[in-house]
Design a protein around this motif. Structure first.
Motif, PDB file in Angstrom:
ATOM      1  N   LEU A   1       6.393  -1.853  -1.223  1.00 48.59           N
ATOM      2  CA  LEU A   1       6.328  -2.979  -1.590  1.00 48.59           C
ATOM      3  C   LEU A   1       7.191  -3.831  -2.535  1.00 48.59           C
ATOM      4  O   LEU A   1       7.841  -3.115  -3.311  1.00 48.59           O
ATOM      5  N   GLU A   2       7.508  -5.297  -2.294  1.00 46.20           N
ATOM      6  CA  GLU A   2       8.476  -5.657  -3.047  1.00 46.20           C
ATOM      7  C   GLU A   2       7.763  -6.151  -4.462  1.00 46.20           C
ATOM      8  O   GLU A   2       6.403  -6.029  -4.363  1.00 46.20           O
ATOM      9  N   THR A   3       8.395  -6.257  -5.577  1.00 49.19           N
ATOM     10  CA  THR A   3       7.942  -6.331  -6.816  1.00 49.19           C
ATOM     11  C   THR A   3       6.654  -7.397  -7.014  1.00 49.19           C
ATOM     12  O   THR A   3       5.958  -6.842  -7.445  1.00 49.19           O
ATOM     13  N   ASP A   4       6.919  -8.674  -6.492  1.00 51.92           N
ATOM     14  CA  ASP A   4       5.914  -9.600  -6.867  1.00 51.92           C
ATOM     15  C   ASP A   4       5.160 -10.250  -5.514  1.00 51.92           C
ATOM     16  O   ASP A   4       4.785 -11.353  -5.674  1.00 51.92           O
ATOM     17  N   GLU A   5       5.273  -9.490  -4.420  1.00 55.09           N
ATOM     18  CA  GLU A   5       4.519  -9.769  -3.226  1.00 55.09           C
ATOM     19  C   GLU A   5       3.137  -9.987  -3.508  1.00 55.09           C
ATOM     20  O   GLU A   5       2.676 -11.095  -2.903  1.00 55.09           O
ATOM     21  N   ILE A   6       2.405  -9.059  -4.131  1.00 59.41           N
ATOM     22  CA  ILE A   6       1.124  -9.332  -4.352  1.00 59.41           C
ATOM     23  C   ILE A   6       0.664  -8.650  -5.794  1.00 59.41           C
ATOM     24  O   ILE A   6       1.328  -8.164  -6.399  1.00 59.41           O
TER      25      ILE A   6
ATOM     26  N   SER B   1       6.057  -7.620   5.553  1.00 58.56           N
ATOM     27  CA  SER B   1       5.968  -8.882   5.630  1.00 58.56           C
ATOM     28  C   SER B   1       4.636  -9.696   5.748  1.00 58.56           C
ATOM     29  O   SER B   1       4.284  -9.877   6.847  1.00 58.56           O
ATOM     30  N   PHE B   2       3.825  -9.944   4.728  1.00 62.44           N
ATOM     31  CA  PHE B   2       2.638 -10.305   4.640  1.00 62.44           C
ATOM     32  C   PHE B   2       2.539 -11.475   5.449  1.00 62.44           C
ATOM     33  O   PHE B   2       1.660 -11.818   6.016  1.00 62.44           O
ATOM     34  N   LYS B   3       3.381 -12.541   5.280  1.00 66.49           N
ATOM     35  CA  LYS B   3       3.381 -13.990   5.849  1.00 66.49           C
ATOM     36  C   LYS B   3       3.624 -13.922   7.359  1.00 66.49           C
ATOM     37  O   LYS B   3       2.780 -14.635   7.916  1.00 66.49           O
TER      38      LYS B   3
ATOM     39  N   LYS C   1       8.572  -1.543   4.801  1.00 62.62           N
ATOM     40  CA  LYS C   1       8.452  -2.992   4.225  1.00 62.62           C
ATOM     41  C   LYS C   1       7.188  -3.560   4.851  1.00 62.62           C
ATOM     42  O   LYS C   1       6.796  -3.361   6.094  1.00 62.62           O
TER      43      LYS C   1
ATOM     44  N   SER D   1      -4.552 -12.827  -2.040  1.00 64.17           N
ATOM     45  CA  SER D   1      -3.576 -14.000  -1.383  1.00 64.17           C
ATOM     46  C   SER D   1      -3.393 -13.767  -0.047  1.00 64.17           C
ATOM     47  O   SER D   1      -2.821 -14.420   0.646  1.00 64.17           O
ATOM     48  N   TYR D   2      -3.857 -12.686   0.641  1.00 63.85           N
ATOM     49  CA  TYR D   2      -3.688 -12.350   2.132  1.00 63.85           C
ATOM     50  C   TYR D   2      -4.939 -11.727   2.478  1.00 63.85           C
ATOM     51  O   TYR D   2      -5.389 -10.527   2.689  1.00 63.85           O
TER      52      TYR D   2
END
Length: 397
Positions: free
Chosen positions: A253-258, A85-87, A83, A275-276
């Motif tokens: 990756l989570e589906t809609d993260e990026i 966690s981009f934020k 996993k 976005s990051y």
């Protein structure tokens, strides 16, 4: 200059990740870099065909990550990413390890794409990594004990399929009746015309049958079902090798993260995830906005890795990154034992000399560690007489 409080973390140590890590360390020796990969060894994929044919030894194409990175002061961890966690700038791994990063480079490569065709995963062999090579080689060797003319189908008429077909024919001669199944109307349809022509000659010389405009509908334990212009045919098979495509390895990756495009991570021309901006994606898993037609090759991955190393050094210095530009340096393809074809930068070469040149070029690209240098240098000294003869001939013309 910005200070680095947390390490730069690279997930995936294929051509893209390897090139990036080593080049960034050269540019900034004091920077903390952690490389994480699920394997223990680098796999120089273009030389896997020569390992299969025993033209080179396996260790020459699979140097250990620990040796490569420890020699230059880069930390290597063997682990599997689960996993991001981009934020929070945190990575989670399969053994509950958590890593914080200041900059993240994702380059987890590709895995075979079976396109959800029935029976492919269960009844086909693949050729994407060293585990695949060992499994395939084991089966091929056992086949020596059975009758000749085992029916072998290679699905995919791209470089991997053609190289495998020629190598296997040369290794086992008449042991296999080899068929290449290609969905388009020609083999190597995305490659240089010269290489395609040389490949067609190599297949014809070896009596390897090519089934064009053909797609696989199903693979069972004993049969392969193919759809073509003449209809649907179910053929007996002893072995099917699947080289019909790859897909990005993005299970973490989570589906809609990026944002994604064509199933790959979309990045801007600076190779950043839009976005990051402290995250980058390079190699097989990424697609650059406006450059969607770039091939999924080691050449592209290495150029991206090299460019990103320069870009990240600029960012650390508080400067603006520069857009990536791809330079097509041509392509090389192995066409059986001791033969190859090279096309690029205005040069075309085929046959035995092309094979020697290809091997020399790849030797120069191996990770810069003692074992690889030994491999390259011993091969160069062994073969230099060939190049001397070639140069003499060239100068006399």
């Amino acid at each position: 200059m910005k200070s680095i409080q947390k390490p730069i973390v690279i997930v995936g140590a294929g051509f893209a990740g390897m090139t990036f890590a080593l080049n960034l360390k050269k540019l900034n020796p004091s920077i903390p870099i952690i490389v994480v990969d699920s394997e223990t060894n680098f796999i120089f994929k273009p030389l896997m065909y020569e390992v299969l044919s025993k033209e080179i030894r396996s260790w020459e194409a699979t140097p250990k990550f620990a040796n490569i990175f420890s020699d230059v002061g880069i930390t290597f961890l063997r682990n599997c990413l689960t996993k991001i966690s981009f934020k929070e700038n945190i990575l989670e791994f399969s053994d509950d390890l958590k890593l914080s990063y200041q900059y993240l480079v994702i380059c987890t490569g590709s895995i075979p794409n079976s396109f959800l065709i029935k029976g492919v995963d269960e009844n086909c062999y693949f050729f994407n990594d060293f585990h695949d090579l060992e499994e395939l080689n084991s089966f091929l060797q056992k086949s020596q004990e059975t009758a000749s003319h085992n029916k072998l189908f290679i699905v995919g008429g791209g470089p991997s399929g053609i190289e495998l077909a020629c190598k296997i024919k040369d290794i086992f001669v008449d042991k296999f009746e080899i068929n290449v199944v290609e969905k388009s109307n020609e083999i190597l349809n995305k490659n240089k015309i010269f290489n395609r022509e040389q490949a067609e000659k190599a297949l014809e010389k070896r009596k390897i049958k090519v089934l064009l405009n053909s797609t696989v509908k199903e693979v069972s334990e004993t049969k392969i079902t193919i759809s073509s212009e003449v209809g649907i045919t179910s053929l007996d098979k002893d072995l099917v090798i699947w080289t019909a495509g790859v897909k990005p390895n993005l299970s973490y990756l989570e589906t809609d993260e990026i944002t994604k495009k064509f199933g790959r991570i979309l990045v801007n021309k600076n190779l950043q995830v839009e976005s990051y901006k402290n995250c980058f994606a390079i190699g097989d898993i990424s697609v650059i906005e406006g450059m969607e037609d770039l091939p999924i090759t080691a050449q592209v991955a290495m150029q991206e890795g090299n460019h990103l190393a320069n870009n990240l050094q600029l960012l650390i210095q508080g400067k603006d990154p520069s857009p990536f530009e791809f330079q097509d340096n041509g392509e090389m393809i192995s066409l059986g034992i001791g033969e190859a074809s090279i096309s690029g930068l205005g040069v075309t070469l085929s046959g035995k000399l092309a094979f020697e040149a290809r091997r020399l070029i790849y030797a120069a690209k191996l990770p810069d560690i003692t074992e690889s240098l030994k491999s390259a240098s011993s091969w160069i000294f062994q073969k230099k007489s060939i190049f001397k003869k070639f140069l003499k001939k060239d100068n006399s013309d």
